[in-house]
Motif scaffolding. Structure first.
Motif, PDB file in Angstrom:
ATOM      1  N   ILE A 335       0.832  -1.206   0.000  1.00 12.35           N
ATOM      2  CA  ILE A 335       0.000   0.000   0.000  1.00 12.35           C
ATOM      3  C   ILE A 335       0.866   1.255   0.000  1.00 12.35           C
ATOM      4  N   GLY A 336       1.930   1.266   0.805  1.00 11.32           N
ATOM      5  CA  GLY A 336       2.805   2.437   0.824  1.00 11.32           C
ATOM      6  C   GLY A 336       3.502   2.669  -0.500  1.00 11.32           C
ATOM      7  N   SER A 337       3.879   1.585  -1.194  1.00 13.27           N
ATOM      8  CA  SER A 337       4.516   1.736  -2.505  1.00 13.27           C
ATOM      9  C   SER A 337       3.562   2.363  -3.510  1.00 13.27           C
ATOM     10  N   LEU A 338       2.331   1.904  -3.534  1.00 12.26           N
ATOM     11  CA  LEU A 338       1.358   2.468  -4.471  1.00 12.26           C
ATOM     12  C   LEU A 338       1.098   3.943  -4.172  1.00 12.26           C
ATOM     13  N   ALA A 339       0.917   4.256  -2.895  1.00 14.87           N
ATOM     14  CA  ALA A 339       0.616   5.646  -2.537  1.00 14.87           C
ATOM     15  C   ALA A 339       1.783   6.571  -2.837  1.00 14.87           C
ATOM     16  N   GLY A 340       3.000   6.153  -2.531  1.00 12.94           N
ATOM     17  CA  GLY A 340       4.154   7.031  -2.725  1.00 12.94           C
ATOM     18  C   GLY A 340       4.606   7.134  -4.159  1.00 12.94           C
ATOM     19  N   PHE A 400       9.223   6.475  -0.622  1.00 15.19           N
ATOM     20  CA  PHE A 400       8.961   6.604  -2.061  1.00 15.19           C
ATOM     21  C   PHE A 400       8.862   8.064  -2.470  1.00 15.19           C
ATOM     22  N   LEU A 401       8.250   8.886  -1.634  1.00 15.95           N
ATOM     23  CA  LEU A 401       8.186  10.309  -1.958  1.00 15.95           C
ATOM     24  C   LEU A 401       9.582  10.932  -1.990  1.00 15.95           C
ATOM     25  N   ARG A 402      10.482  10.426  -1.140  1.00 16.50           N
ATOM     26  CA  ARG A 402      11.850  10.955  -1.097  1.00 16.50           C
ATOM     27  C   ARG A 402      12.685  10.461  -2.274  1.00 16.50           C
ATOM     28  N   LEU A 403      12.493   9.213  -2.679  1.00 22.60           N
ATOM     29  CA  LEU A 403      13.361   8.606  -3.687  1.00 22.60           C
ATOM     30  C   LEU A 403      12.818   8.714  -5.110  1.00 22.60           C
ATOM     31  N   ILE A 423       9.366   0.182  -9.174  1.00 27.26           N
ATOM     32  CA  ILE A 423       8.962   0.119  -7.770  1.00 27.26           C
ATOM     33  C   ILE A 423       9.764  -0.930  -7.012  1.00 27.26           C
ATOM     34  N   PHE A 424       9.762  -2.159  -7.528  1.00 28.01           N
ATOM     35  CA  PHE A 424      10.305  -3.285  -6.755  1.00 28.01           C
ATOM     36  C   PHE A 424      11.788  -3.528  -6.987  1.00 28.01           C
ATOM     37  N   ARG A 425      12.348  -2.990  -8.065  1.00 26.86           N
ATOM     38  CA  ARG A 425      13.760  -3.238  -8.346  1.00 26.86           C
ATOM     39  C   ARG A 425      14.648  -2.043  -8.010  1.00 26.86           C
ATOM     40  N   HIS A 426      14.111  -0.841  -8.151  1.00 24.70           N
ATOM     41  CA  HIS A 426      14.950   0.351  -7.990  1.00 24.70           C
ATOM     42  C   HIS A 426      14.647   1.140  -6.713  1.00 24.70           C
ATOM     43  N   ILE A 427      13.362   1.394  -6.437  1.00 21.71           N
ATOM     44  CA  ILE A 427      13.035   2.249  -5.296  1.00 21.71           C
ATOM     45  C   ILE A 427      12.954   1.454  -4.004  1.00 21.71           C
ATOM     46  N   LEU A 428      12.189   0.362  -4.013  1.00 19.69           N
ATOM     47  CA  LEU A 428      11.929  -0.371  -2.775  1.00 19.69           C
ATOM     48  C   LEU A 428      13.200  -0.879  -2.083  1.00 19.69           C
ATOM     49  N   PRO A 429      14.166  -1.481  -2.798  1.00 22.39           N
ATOM     50  CA  PRO A 429      15.379  -1.926  -2.087  1.00 22.39           C
ATOM     51  C   PRO A 429      16.129  -0.797  -1.396  1.00 22.39           C
ATOM     52  N   ASN A 430      16.016   0.425  -1.920  1.00 21.22           N
ATOM     53  CA  ASN A 430      16.710   1.557  -1.313  1.00 21.22           C
ATOM     54  C   ASN A 430      15.907   2.223  -0.199  1.00 21.22           C
ATOM     55  N   GLY A 431      14.679   1.777   0.008  1.00 23.54           N
ATOM     56  CA  GLY A 431      13.853   2.379   1.048  1.00 23.54           C
ATOM     57  C   GLY A 431      13.414   1.405   2.121  1.00 23.54           C
TER      58      GLY A 431
END
Length: 515
Positions: A335-340, A400-403, A423-431
């Motif tokens: 849910i946080g990934s979709l929203a951000g 997600f808003l930051r990255l 989302i799952f390969r670039h942003i999420l691992p860094n957050g």
């Protein structure tokens, strides 16, 4: 000006390999001694939970002997039920062969035949090799009788029926417990009682311990890959657990200590676990016994060993904590990934849902949901999971808003990478760093919630032990201090250890502390 010479070895080695972000986090975490000690305390708890069958059990770890009483009981079962029911099923199948009912009767006959195999197989397992082979030879007559009855060959079936009756008399006479020669064999009762889940976690623990050695045998290009480590750890556990689950389930009802004491089991070796009591093994004459050399933590109102129930209760508390956190981390991350990432009306809608859910006190919301459900471990895990995801969702949304506007994300979008991969390969691992911190605190919170629910009677059902359930039993018997102190200390120390680990991870990922 002549420069200083550079050796060939230096040119070949190149620049020193730098530390990754997670290497820095690990190095910073190691500096926090209290967090490291707490981490090893948590590992010790996991070891106790996984090894509970080998630490506290009323079944021997290893037994060399003969199950004389069990042999007598199985022989009587074959006489009174196995053989007689088999003959009746064969007679009915022979009379109705070729009719519409023959398929169902055929399945019934096959089930009876399998029962005969199991009974005679167990009897043979207690005998010397020659007698065992001769006894198993009688199975061929049963199989031939089944074939004749299902085929409708009345003459062949009649002849086989006469042989079966003769065999019945021979087996009853020659294989009487007083007439046979028993052979003492080596048995592993605790291993036989393990479930597929037990085998999975035991194999996983061993694989993780041997992981440094197994990785050295791999080529250098595969040695450092995290996927290789995951395969080496999980593949053996999944395979062995799968094979174990395919075994025929057997309900073990033997009271080993009583059988050994009364001579029902003749043994030359019987090695019990360090705490030789079962989860619900009660001794009413020993109820409310203080801690002693026999009962290290005393007994409860039913005469059950408290240390045994504490050891097995650690499984409930740890599994509830990790599974519940795993559920709400998945929900919160999604849910946080979709929203951000998508922002706009998606962010507005999901943020309002988060705010609505977070308005309700989580503990009372869990109580309200469990009031309509059957108390069980899985229901508690799911309810805690679906009510505690809001913190993770808000953290992931903020990351997600930051990255989302960083250069590496813009470059991925410019190359036409799909939204799911961004989302799952670039942003999420860094957050994920804040999520790990929240999850470590969440495990402690989930353990505390489960203990509170069990204390109030909404948790794990009796007779499955849990720390909160043991405390609940002590509510009306506060004068028996050991029933209150030991589970209370276990809950306090576990929750404190997880909180200290969480604080250590939080401090380790704080960039201001990496100096």
């Amino acid at each position: 000006m002549q420069g200083s010479p550079i050796s060939t070895s230096t040119q070949l080695q190149g620049p020193p390999k730098g530390e990754s972000y997670w290497d820095l986090v690990l190095r910073q975490f190691r500096r926090n001694r209290l967090a490291v000690v707490s981490f090893f305390f948590v590992l010790a708890l996991f070891s106790i939970a996984i090894g509970a069958p080998f630490l506290a059990n009323d079944k021997p770890l290893v037994l060399q002997g003969v199950y004389r009483d069990a042999y007598r009981d199985r022989l009587q079962e074959w006489k009174l039920a196995g053989h007689g029911e088999m003959i009746a099923a064969l007679q009915e199948a022979s009379e109705n062969s070729g009719s519409e009912a023959s398929d169902g009767q055929g399945r019934d006959v096959e089930a009876r035949l399998q029962t005969i195999r199991n009974l005679l197989g167990y009897l043979a397992s207690q005998l010397a090799e020659a007698e065992a082979q001769r006894l198993l030879g009688y199975l061929e007559e049963y199989e031939q009788a089944v074939q004749a009855a299902l085929a409708g060959d009345r003459a062949a079936y009649s002849a086989q029926l006469q042989r079966l009756e003769q065999n019945y008399q021979e087996i009853a006479r020659q294989y009487d417990p007083e007439a046979v020669t028993f052979e003492q064999k080596l048995y592993w009762p605790v291993f036989a009682s393990l479930t597929a889940i037990d085998v999975f976690f035991l194999t996983l623990a061993v694989a993780l311990l041997l992981l440094p050695l197994t990785r050295r045998a791999l080529p250098p290009d595969l040695r450092d890959a995290w996927r290789t480590a995951a395969i080496l750890a999980f593949l053996p556990a999944v395979v062995l657990a799968g094979f174990w689950a395919l075994r025929p389930s057997v309900l073990e009802t033997i009271d080993y200590k009583q059988q050994l004491r009364e001579g029902g089991i003749e043994s030359t070796l019987a090695l019990f676990p360090p705490v030789p009591y079962g989860i619900n093994e009660d001794h009413l004459v020993d109820k409310y016994q203080k801690p002693s050399s026999r009962y290290w933590m005393g007994t409860d109102g039913n005469g059950r060993d408290l240390l045994t129930r504490m050891i097995w209760g650690s499984r409930i508390s740890l599994s509830v904590g990790f599974v519940a956190v795993g559920i709400y981390v998945v929900i919160g991350v999604f849910i946080g990934s979709l929203a951000g990432y998508f922002r706009g009306w998606v962010d507005i809608g999901l943020s309002r849902v988060i705010e609505i859910v977070i308005c309700f006190p989580s503990f009372f919301l869990i109580l309200a949901v469990l009031a309509f459900l059957q108390p069980s471990m899985w229901n508690i895990m799911v309810v805690i999971g679906i009510t505690g995801w809001t913190t993770e969702a808000r953290l992931v949304r903020g990351e997600f808003l930051r990255l989302a506007d960083q250069e590496f994300v813009l470059a991925a979008k410019g190359l036409g990478v799909s939204n799911a991969r961004v989302i799952f390969r670039h942003i999420l691992p860094n957050g994920l760093a804040p999520v790990l911190v929240a999850a470590s605190f969440g495990v402690a919170s989930a353990i505390l919630i489960e203990s509170s629910l069990s204390f109030l009677g909404f948790g794990i059902s009796i007779p499955i032990p849990s720390w909160g359930g043991i405390l609940s039993e002590a509510r009306e018997n506060f004068r028996y201090w050991w029933i209150t102190i030991f589970p209370g200390l276990a809950i306090f120390s576990t929750v404190t250890a997880y909180n200290l680990v969480g604080e250590g991870i939080r401090d380790a990922i704080d960039p201001r502390l990496k100096l």
